[in-house]
Design a protein around this motif. Structure first.
Motif, mmCIF file in Angstrom:
data_model
loop_
_atom_site.group_PDB
_atom_site.id
_atom_site.type_symbol
_atom_site.label_atom_id
_atom_site.label_comp_id
_atom_site.label_asym_id
_atom_site.label_seq_id
_atom_site.Cartn_x
_atom_site.Cartn_y
_atom_site.Cartn_z
ATOM 1 N N ALA A 289 52.279 -44.734 93.625
ATOM 2 C CA ALA A 289 51.847 -43.409 94.074
ATOM 3 C C ALA A 289 50.324 -43.333 94.097
ATOM 4 O O ALA A 289 49.671 -43.656 93.104
ATOM 5 N N VAL A 290 49.754 -42.909 95.219
ATOM 6 C CA VAL A 290 48.306 -42.747 95.349
ATOM 7 C C VAL A 290 47.968 -41.272 95.167
ATOM 8 O O VAL A 290 48.495 -40.404 95.871
ATOM 9 N N VAL A 291 47.089 -40.994 94.205
ATOM 10 C CA VAL A 291 46.718 -39.619 93.862
ATOM 11 C C VAL A 291 45.207 -39.461 94.020
ATOM 12 O O VAL A 291 44.425 -40.204 93.411
ATOM 13 N N SER A 301 35.179 -37.560 94.441
ATOM 14 C CA SER A 301 36.607 -37.807 94.348
ATOM 15 C C SER A 301 36.881 -39.279 94.073
ATOM 16 O O SER A 301 36.069 -40.152 94.405
ATOM 17 N N VAL A 302 38.002 -39.529 93.448
ATOM 18 C CA VAL A 302 38.482 -40.891 93.200
ATOM 19 C C VAL A 302 39.956 -40.922 93.557
ATOM 20 O O VAL A 302 40.606 -39.884 93.699
ATOM 21 N N GLU A 303 40.487 -42.122 93.706
ATOM 22 C CA GLU A 303 41.908 -42.287 93.949
ATOM 23 C C GLU A 303 42.532 -43.053 92.787
ATOM 24 O O GLU A 303 42.083 -44.140 92.452
ATOM 25 N N ASP A 304 43.519 -42.456 92.167
ATOM 26 C CA ASP A 304 44.301 -43.116 91.130
ATOM 27 C C ASP A 304 45.546 -43.723 91.772
ATOM 28 O O ASP A 304 46.067 -43.203 92.761
ATOM 29 N N VAL A 305 46.015 -44.809 91.205
ATOM 30 C CA VAL A 305 47.286 -45.387 91.631
ATOM 31 C C VAL A 305 48.221 -45.396 90.424
ATOM 32 O O VAL A 305 47.918 -46.009 89.403
ATOM 33 N N VAL A 306 49.332 -44.716 90.538
ATOM 34 C CA VAL A 306 50.315 -44.656 89.469
ATOM 35 C C VAL A 306 51.420 -45.660 89.791
ATOM 36 O O VAL A 306 52.099 -45.561 90.814
ATOM 37 N N ASP A 307 51.573 -46.634 88.932
ATOM 38 C CA ASP A 307 52.552 -47.705 89.112
ATOM 39 C C ASP A 307 53.832 -47.330 88.360
ATOM 40 O O ASP A 307 53.812 -47.112 87.145
ATOM 41 N N MET A 308 54.940 -47.224 89.086
ATOM 42 C CA MET A 308 56.204 -46.809 88.477
ATOM 43 C C MET A 308 57.327 -47.747 88.920
ATOM 44 O O MET A 308 57.217 -48.447 89.922
ATOM 45 N N ILE A 309 58.417 -47.726 88.175
ATOM 46 C CA ILE A 309 59.582 -48.517 88.565
ATOM 47 C C ILE A 309 60.831 -47.685 88.348
ATOM 48 O O ILE A 309 60.992 -47.013 87.334
#
Length: 313
Positions: A289-291, A301-309
């Motif tokens: 997910a890109v936030v 602004s920055v972009e976080d990447v949430v890694d999920m499974i």
């Protein structure tokens, strides 16, 4: 999608794990066989997506916008010394034989692979050999590749052709693989290098049935195979199944950011998915997910990447 701002995550453990210091060589290898892989029936896939959980992957979470916590599952590889493994392995490199020494044996949480790791520090080469099939599934050479004076410029198309020919040598149905990542690296004094990933794609969703290749100076300088040729029997997700996963992933992001500091605003931009197979044979979906997070005080602004499974309960 480029994951350049990994604020919520350390780099993916699957990539940075010491056991994943990949290695296989551009020598001839047999194409993978589906004989060792149990097929997954449609009913099993449907059951999987009727009862699944979504967990955040990684260790401690600490972002610049005040989001903190702990990942809910660690993915990686375990390592051990296997006294039954051959102590040496020989490969052909640029027409010469290179002797590599045994380092360790690793088992991955994903991809259903146990492999022996070999390296030659003198030649700066590292490989891995599938412990069951003996196939070379990873190869890397650490030395930079200088420009070849006899062929100083390889076009991006020529490098692509080298990579695609390599894919064709490894699988029986290259037409079923698509380019899911691609980047050209140019550095003065060194040969241009094309990074390209070919993946089997099912109804628009990439799978872990893939090969990552770096082509430089007209040859393959690195590759990593994962489940290559082993996910051709996976049925596509139904719209209802995908909707369940999308909703669960969105809810996980919302829960993670719900207590964000008041000076920040966030937008869940997009989520990409990859179908995988866990070490016990079950299916899983990796969700990225890109936030986008905006600081209203500094207007940055920055972009976080949430890694999920998402995986079967």
């Amino acid at each position: 999608m480029k994951k350049t701002a990994l604020i919520l995550l350390t780099a993916l453990l699957l990539v940075l794990s010491a056991c994943n210091a990949q290695g296989s060589t551009p020598g001839t290898t047999e194409k993978p066989s589906n004989a060792t892989e149990e097929s997954v029936s449609e009913s099993e896939v449907i059951q999987y997506f009727d009862d699944f959980s979504v967990l955040i992957v990684g260790g401690d979470i600490e972002s610049a916008c005040g989001v903190s916590g702990h990942g809910e599952i660690e993915l990686g590889a375990s390592s051990q010394k296997d006294e039954q493994a051959p102590t040496e392995h020989t490969i052909s490199l640029n027409g010469e034989s290179v002797l590599l020494s045994y380092v360790e044996t690793c088992s991955e949480y994903l991809y259903q692979e146990t492999y022996h790791v070999y390296e030659s520090r003198e030649n700066r080469v590292r490989i891995r050999v599938n412990a069951v099939t003996g196939e070379l599934t990873f190869f890397t050479i650490a030395s930079p590749i200088p420009v070849n004076p006899e062929h100083p410029v390889y076009t991006e198309q020529e490098l692509y052709d080298v990579a695609y020919a390599f894919l064709c040598d490894k699988v029986n149905d290259p037409e079923n693989y698509q380019v899911t990542d691609r980047e050209l690296f140019v550095e003065a004094g060194l040969s241009d290098e094309l990074m390209i990933e070919f993946s089997r794609v099912i109804e628009g969703i990439p799978t872990a049935d893939s090969i990552l290749i770096y082509a430089s100076n007209g040859q393959v300088s690195f590759y990593k195979m994962q489940c290559l040729g082993l996910m051709d029997q996976i049925p596509p997700l139904t719209a209802e199944q995908l909707s369940k996963i999308e909703n669960a992933a969105a809810a996980k992001v919302e829960n993670l950011y719900q207590n964000i500091a008041s000076k920040y605003e966030y937008t869940h931009l997009d989520t990409t998915y990859k179908m995988m197979r866990m070490s016990d044979g079950r299916m899983a979906i990796r969700c990225y997910a890109v936030v986008q997070v905006v600081n209203s005080e500094t207007e940055t602004s920055v972009e976080d990447v949430v890694d999920m499974i998402a995986y079967l309960n």
